[in-house]
Design an enzyme around this catalytic site. Structure first.
Site, PDB file in Angstrom:
ATOM      1  N   ARG A  46      16.536  -1.053 -21.858  1.00 60.29           N
ATOM      2  CA  ARG A  46      16.787  -1.141 -20.257  1.00 60.29           C
ATOM      3  C   ARG A  46      16.938   0.261 -19.636  1.00 60.29           C
ATOM      4  O   ARG A  46      16.325   0.370 -18.521  1.00 60.29           O
ATOM      5  CB  ARG A  46      18.082  -2.059 -20.029  1.00 60.29           C
ATOM      6  N   TYR A  97       4.120  -6.442   3.845  1.00 68.22           N
ATOM      7  CA  TYR A  97       4.042  -7.568   2.833  1.00 68.22           C
ATOM      8  C   TYR A  97       4.853  -8.646   3.014  1.00 68.22           C
ATOM      9  O   TYR A  97       6.157  -8.308   3.159  1.00 68.22           O
ATOM     10  CB  TYR A  97       3.852  -6.819   1.291  1.00 68.22           C
ATOM     11  N   ASP A 169       5.184   2.483   1.414  1.00 68.38           N
ATOM     12  CA  ASP A 169       4.522   1.482   0.193  1.00 68.38           C
ATOM     13  C   ASP A 169       3.198   1.857   0.006  1.00 68.38           C
ATOM     14  O   ASP A 169       2.296   1.598   1.132  1.00 68.38           O
ATOM     15  CB  ASP A 169       4.621  -0.014   0.761  1.00 68.38           C
ATOM     16  N   LYS A 194      -1.131  -4.543  -8.592  1.00 68.03           N
ATOM     17  CA  LYS A 194      -2.415  -4.486  -7.813  1.00 68.03           C
ATOM     18  C   LYS A 194      -3.295  -3.509  -8.381  1.00 68.03           C
ATOM     19  O   LYS A 194      -3.819  -3.568  -9.491  1.00 68.03           O
ATOM     20  CB  LYS A 194      -2.083  -4.347  -6.372  1.00 68.03           C
TER      21      LYS A 194
HETATM   22  C1  LIG Z   1       2.228  -7.291  -3.915  1.00 66.30           C
HETATM   23  C2  LIG Z   1       2.952  -6.490  -3.101  1.00 66.30           C
HETATM   24  C3  LIG Z   1       4.228  -6.287  -3.288  1.00 66.30           C
HETATM   25  C4  LIG Z   1       4.953  -6.866  -4.177  1.00 66.30           C
HETATM   26  O1  LIG Z   1       4.744  -6.603  -5.261  1.00 66.30           O
HETATM   27  P1  LIG Z   1       4.858  -7.986  -6.644  1.00 66.30           P
HETATM   28  O2  LIG Z   1       4.342  -7.006  -7.946  1.00 66.30           O
HETATM   29  O3  LIG Z   1       3.927  -8.962  -6.271  1.00 66.30           O
HETATM   30  O4  LIG Z   1       6.081  -7.951  -6.728  1.00 66.30           O
HETATM   31  C5  LIG Z   1       4.621  -5.073  -2.509  1.00 66.30           C
HETATM   32  N1  LIG Z   1       3.922  -4.432  -1.459  1.00 66.30           N
HETATM   33  C6  LIG Z   1       2.798  -4.847  -1.301  1.00 66.30           C
HETATM   34  C7  LIG Z   1       1.934  -4.278  -0.392  1.00 66.30           C
HETATM   35  C8  LIG Z   1       2.014  -5.854  -1.886  1.00 66.30           C
HETATM   36  O5  LIG Z   1       0.801  -6.177  -1.786  1.00 66.30           O
END
Ligand SMILES: *Cc1c(COP(=O)(O)O)cnc(C)c1O
Length: 377
Positions: A46, A97, A169, A194
């Site tokens: 962890r 998001y 982000d 992604k």
């Molecule tokens: C998908 C996404 C998230 C969240 O990520 P997860 O891996 O689905 O928890 C946060 N920010 C953006 C821009 C995203 O496309």
């Protein structure tokens, strides 16, 4: 080293007694101490794990940060980073998001934090919202799903003038096209699910800190809260990163063609794509990023046509998520943005005619042909 090389060789610390070329999956929950009071480099997975450390070193280097922390999902990364600001006020992009919006509004707000949502492309508008309790600015650029662009360097200057942190982000463009820390950001967030992973097969998230001091705070919360990325998932994301530049370039090229094609369709009323020269954020994009990515949103003339496209599409898959090698199409109103109040959604143009696509690496001819036949009613 250049970026493409770093994607393969960023972690110079990786070495083991077998000389493995590929970092193995170190599937162990715990590690044996070398002697009384002599811990191994790793003690409990962890807190840290060799496969995860290798991935974290890679991501930190690609983003130009002091350190990265890998989480079990992008949302786990955002949730953990928010612990740095307990009790504080955050100014966030209004086009965010859906999951981050839900976290801020429905969870963090009830825990004593407060939020204002604004177009972070409007620096003066952001400055007006700063109050004595403001702790950070949280931006997504290009934003999801409206592809609004924010000037990262200008936001960083504003944040630092008021002693705030800037969190960006960077999921949509990845460090291959945009490096927020070099532009002044303090923390970079990723949904590694992604483009970094890139194969629509693994959930992951990252927080990358500009300084080691800030990283230590995030690591403290990460090990305490425990939303860490499992060793096998670290292996998969690391493998995805090896081809990140190749995939991004293929996706970027395909997206340009598709955006142009959509723009020329009579039934398409509006196309949201950061790569158009007449996009409001084009000059900023050119200044701060080297590609436009693979995300395109568009509005068709009727709800029935939107449903028609979703029903008839064959190569594109009607599925949530983005950033993988397979092209996907989503209906934000019913999926990613279902929790955003209707009035607000409509005001921003996320209506029943609005679709979002994540372009993959299929042959462009097949993608265009698929869209063409899906538009036939
Ligand atoms: C998908 C996404 C998230 C969240 O990520 P997860 O891996 O689905 O928890 C946060 N920010 C953006 C821009 C995203 O496309």
């Amino acid at each position: 080293m250049e970026f493409e090389t770093l994607c393969l060789h960023a972690d110079e610390n990786k070495k083991d007694e077998w000389g493995t070329l590929t970092m193995p999956v170190c599937q162990s929950a715990t590690f044996v101490h070398k002697g009384v009071g002599v811990p191994s480099e790793f003690s409990y997975s962890r807190l840290s794990n060799p496969t995860r450390a290798h991935l974290e070193n890679t991501v930190a280097r690609l983003e130009g940060g002091a350190a990265a922390v890998a989480f079990s999902s992008g949302m786990a990364a955002v949730t953990t980073v928010m612990k740095l600001f307990i009790g504080g006020h955050i100014i966030a992009s209004e086009d965010l998001y859906g999951g981050s919006l839900r976290l801020f509004r429905n969870v963090n707000s009830g825990e004593g934090m407060s939020f204002d949502f604004v177009d972070t492309g409007d620096i003066a508008g952001v400055e007006k919202l700063i109050n004595k309790n403001t702790k950070a600015i949280y931006a997504e650029t290009p934003s999801n799903p409206l592809m609004q662009v924010s000037d990262i360097a200008a936001l960083a200057d504003l944040a630092h003038k008021h002693n705030l942190m800037l969190i960006v982000d960077n999921t949509f463009l990845t460090p291959y096209y945009q490096r927020p820390i070099e532009l002044g950001a303090d923390i970079v967030i990723h949904s590694g699910t992604k483009y970094l992973g890139g194969h629509n097969d693994t959930l992951a998230g990252f927080a990358v800190a500009k300084t080691q001091e800030l990283a230590e705070k995030i690591i403290y919360y990460a090990k305490t809260i425990g939303a860490c990325l499992a060793p096998f998932d670290c292996f998969l994301i690391e493998r995805g990163i090896k081809t990140l530049p190749l995939r991004m370039d293929a996706i970027n090229d395909n997206a340009k063609h598709i955006a142009e094609w959509l723009k020329n369709r009579r039934e398409v009323k509006k196309v949201y794509y950061a790569g158009f020269k007449d996009h409001a954020g084009y000059a900023v994009s050119i200044k701060q990023s080297t590609g436009f990515g693979g995300m395109i949103s568009f509005e068709v003339e009727s709800k029935s046509l939107a449903e028609n496209v979703l029903r008839k599409i064959k190569v594109f898959q009607y599925a949530e998520s983005l950033g993988g090698v397979e092209s996907l199409i989503t209906y934000p109103m019913l999926q990613t943005h279902a929790d955003v109040p209707k009035d607000e959604r409509e005001r921003r143009g996320i209506n029943d005619r609005f679709l979002r696509i994540s372009v993959g690496i299929e042959n462009i001819k097949d993608l265009i042909e698929d869209l063409r036949q899906a538009f036939e009613q």
